[in-house]
Design a protein around this motif. Structure first.
Motif, short mmCIF file in Angstrom:
data_model
loop_
_atom_site.label_atom_id
_atom_site.label_comp_id
_atom_site.label_asym_id
_atom_site.label_seq_id
_atom_site.Cartn_x
_atom_site.Cartn_y
_atom_site.Cartn_z
N TYR B 261 -17.32 -9.45 14.25
CA TYR B 261 -16.45 -10.50 13.73
C TYR B 261 -17.21 -11.81 13.59
O TYR B 261 -17.82 -12.28 14.54
N THR B 265 -13.05 -13.26 11.26
CA THR B 265 -13.09 -12.44 10.05
C THR B 265 -13.99 -11.24 10.30
O THR B 265 -15.16 -11.40 10.65
N SER B 266 -13.42 -10.07 10.12
CA SER B 266 -14.19 -8.87 10.45
C SER B 266 -15.33 -8.69 9.45
O SER B 266 -15.34 -9.28 8.37
N ARG B 269 -14.36 -7.87 5.99
CA ARG B 269 -13.72 -8.93 5.22
C ARG B 269 -14.69 -10.04 4.86
O ARG B 269 -14.33 -10.96 4.15
N SER B 270 -15.91 -9.98 5.40
CA SER B 270 -16.85 -11.08 5.12
C SER B 270 -18.13 -10.63 4.42
O SER B 270 -18.79 -11.45 3.79
N TYR B 339 -6.80 -10.86 14.99
CA TYR B 339 -7.67 -10.17 14.03
C TYR B 339 -8.19 -8.83 14.54
O TYR B 339 -9.00 -8.20 13.90
#
Lengths: 333, 426
Positions: B261, B265-266, B269-270, B339
């Motif tokens: 992370y 934001t994992s 997702r990034s 998250y």
């Protein structure tokens, strides 16, 4: 360190040659000095400042980097922590912004945040000026921005003599020193001694003596101010003293204040933008330290407050020129 | 990644990259660089969406949205027989174990200090990632250098900084390693070749190249370790650093501590990537490797291979080590369960905790028993407690300190010609 050793063998050389001599002499003096930047080696420098250095000193001492300012400047900062002395060229100081984190965060704060355990002996040099018909992106003058960061030193030489002497000192300095040159000055010739000399940082120079008005300036604005001073004297009987800051940080407050106490009038001239500019800082200094000596408010002439315009005739108007300096100066009396 | 279903909380965790144990850094087919990924296995898992087919023991509710078999193929004893581990004496193994325990107890004590209001600002703790620092930094020798990001306490203890100076820095005291001027994210100890402690994501990566540049410039056979998080891999400065490192053939080892992370934001997702983040090195023709960062022996093996490439061949490596943090990005990150799931944290803690895994190994090797475990733990707790007391009793920096250590020349009047700090004993 004496400002000027008695120089017996003066010769006329160009500003860019003066910088080049400083680089060459320091390469030879200190094995830790390495020149790096875009096109500095095989191409001989975008503005020919480093011409011939690669051929003479080879790959190890003069290093071409990719167009990768954040990368190579950060790399230079990292190497400097271990005692290397990188002198890094920004082809334009306008490119500093793509390396901003390295330039103003890492370089300026590592010494402080380490409680003084580390120092960053780097030099970043290159031109920082408008007036060359290249539009806004390549015409930035960020000396006021850098000077806003404690931990950085900012130098703006106006003459070949100062360019060489200040560059040598900058390279020997144990803190980050950013030397802002000027493409419009690279071809300018002036007297430079054959003998080795250095100029301390933080020492302004009275480039012209006078009694009625003090013009304080840095960089190319010094030359415009000198020209204006001549005309003011010849045509308006005003005796103008011109103080060249040479280094903006550290700042030689005494030379400025002594001059203002003598003339009772102060005008700052700069090619950077007025808002939060160097002139604003100097005005504050003068009003807080020499208020009682002033016969008029401190005046200021900067570039006209807009991004640098491209169109050639207007660009010349946007920067302070002798005519505008004269206008402002006369308005003070 | 466009279209990436957010519900997949941690699809890459141990799942898609299956390392071929005991064959670290096999050379890649074309570039002559070394991914250690079993390509056949990888392809069966790629691309990045993991189908939730229930292969193994299915767990409750949210677990069905996570990779069921994320522990698949993890050999907790991997690399036990690697030369870098075989050469360890019993004492050295216990030292490594102790170091991890000390890091954890230090961090727990720091968290308590934060909760007590004695530490302000940000506090990014290293709990869960201890094996990365403990596995890599003790491999440094001679003129090797290291630099890291803002999650820097574990590395600090690993280079030999004392708990006291570190805790005092967190407390903002004059006795801190940076005299209270740096704080949690900015520890420094150049005498131990520890060049910080850097607060801006990715900002230290060009500096890491620079440390290696200096070594190479001086002709010193040594390397620089540069740690970064998985959040830093999308920063421009990092990519510029990779290009420069390979272009100039710098002896630097970039270690991505991938805890899954970047703040909240994992990874999925990034970042866009094929197989893993380190594989991006192929774009720079750079050697890369991927490993399980929970396993101290594996960390040692993979880091050593990269360090040797740097020292012997003056070539960089991008090494990604999968790890995990149990707590938030920083201590202020109270909503970390937003998250990711509680179950995810719990499961990794119970199965892959680096201290637990290594403890079990050492018990099996006959080097640890329950008493010894307790003794080490007790000593670490005590040391952390004493560090906190030391910090608490230490004075704040005097006001004059605000303006010192800004310029070397101001701090050293009259020594303008001095060369300053020159390393390598000259």
């Amino acid at each position: 360190m004496a400002e000027t050793e008695t120089a017996t063998n003066m010769r006329e050389i160009a500003y860019r040659e003066a910088v080049r001599e400083a680089l060459a002499e320091e390469i030879e003096r200190d094995e830790n000095v390495v020149i790096m930047g875009e096109e500095v080696a095989q191409y001989n420098g975008a503005y020919k400042v480093t011409e011939g250095l690669w051929k003479k000193y080879g790959d190890k001492r003069v290093v071409d980097t990719p167009i990768s300012e954040a990368g190579f400047i950060g790399m230079g900062i990292g190497a400097s922590m271990l005692g290397i002395r990188p002198v890094m060229e920004l082809m334009f100081f306008s490119f500093a912004y793509v390396a901003w984190d390295q330039i103003v965060n890492n370089a300026a704060t590592i010494r402080y945040m380490s409680g003084g355990l580390i120092n960053i002996p780097i030099v970043i040099r290159g031109p920082a000026n408008a007036g060359t018909n290249v539009g806004s992106t390549h015409s930035h003058t960020p000396e006021n921005l850098f000077a806003n960061f404690p931990g950085l030193k900012v130098v703006c030489p106006a003459t070949p003599y100062d360019a060489k002497g200040l560059m040598k000192t900058a390279i020997r300095d144990n803190d980050p020193v950013y030397v802002l040159e000027n493409t419009l000055l690279y071809g300018l010739k002036g007297p430079v001694p054959e003998e080795e000399y250095t100029i301390p940082l933080g020492l302004a120079e009275v480039k012209r003596e006078g009694t009625d008005l003090t013009i304080v300036a840095h960089g190319r604005a010094v030359l415009s101010s000198l020209k204006a001073a001549e005309i003011l004297e010849a045509e308006h009987e005003l005796s103008v003293e011109v103080v060249d800051l040479r280094s903006i940080r550290p700042l030689d407050e005494e030379t400025i204040l002594n001059s203002v106490r003598k003339t009772n009038h102060a005008l700052y001239v700069e090619e950077t933008k007025p808002f939060c500019g160097v002139g604003a800082q100097i005005s504050h200094l003068i009003q807080s330290q020499a208020f009682d000596y002033l016969d008029a408010p401190v005046a200021r002439l900067s570039a006209i407050d807009a991004p640098a315009i491209y169109s050639d005739p207007l660009e010349k108007i946007q920067l302070p020129n002798p005519q505008r300096i004269i206008q402002v100066a006369l308005g003070m009396f | 990644m466009p279209g990436m279903p957010f519900r997949i909380q941690h699809p890459t965790l141990y799942k898609r990259i299956v390392v071929s144990h005991n064959s670290v850094l096999c050379l890649g087919p074309s570039a002559g660089v070394g991914p250690s990924i079993d390509r056949k296995r990888v392809s069966s898992f790629a691309p990045s969406i993991v189908s939730p087919k229930s292969k193994t023991k299915s767990k409750k509710s949210s677990a069905s949205e996570e990779p069921e078999d994320f522990q698949e193929d993890i050999d907790l004893k991997a690399f036990q027989d690697h030369r870098v581990n075989k050469r360890l004496t019993a004492e050295e193994k216990l030292d490594l174990y102790t170091l991890m325990v000390r890091i954890r107890r230090f961090e727990e004590r720091a968290v308590r200090g934060y909760q007590q209001g004695k530490i302000g600002g940000f506090l990014h703790d290293y709990i869960g990632q201890e094996s990365v620092a403990a596995g890599s930094i003790p491999l440094m020798e001679g003129e090797d250098q290291m630099i890291t990001a803002y999650r820097d306490h574990g590395q600090a203890l690993a280079v030999g900084m004392s708990m006291k100076e570190c805790m005092a820095e967190l407390y903002g005291r004059h006795t801190g390693c940076s005299k209270g001027k740096g704080g949690s994210m900015h520890f420094f100890a150049p005498d131990k070749h520890y060049w910080g402690g850097h607060g801006i994501v990715g900002g230290q990566t060009p500096l890491g190249a620079g440390l290696a540049y200096a070594l190479k410039y001086r002709g010193i056979k040594a390397c620089a370790l540069c740690f970064l998080g998985d959040g830093a891999v999308n920063q421009g400065a990092f990519h510029e650093s990779l290009n420069l490192a390979q272009l100039f053939e710098l002896p630097v080892v970039y270690i991505i501590e991938n805890n899954g992370y970047s703040m909240g934001t994992s990874q999925d997702r990034s970042s866009t990537y094929v197989d893993c983040l380190a594989k991006r090195a192929e774009g720079y023709n750079m050697a890369w490797d991927y490993g399980n960062g929970h396993l101290l022996y594996e960390v040692r093996a993979r880091v050593l291979e990269a360090m040797e490439r740097a020292r012997k061949k003056s070539l960089p490596t991008l090494l990604e080590l999968k790890t995990y943090r149990y707590r938030g990005h920083s201590i202020a990150d109270a909503n970390f369960e937003k998250y990711r799931t509680k179950e995810e944290i719990k499961r990794i803690r119970e199965t892959l905790d680096p201290i637990m895994v290594f403890q079990n190994l050492l018990i099996e090797e006959g080097l640890l028993d329950e008493d010894k475990v307790k003794e080490i733990d007790k000593a670490a707790r005590q040391e952390a407690l004493e560090a906190a007391e030391f910090a608490d009793q230490s004075p704040y920096p005097p006001e004059e300190e605000i303006v010192t250590d800004v310029y070397w020349t101001t701090d050293n009047p009259g020594k303008h010609d001095n060369q300053g700090r020159i390393f390598f004993n000259d």
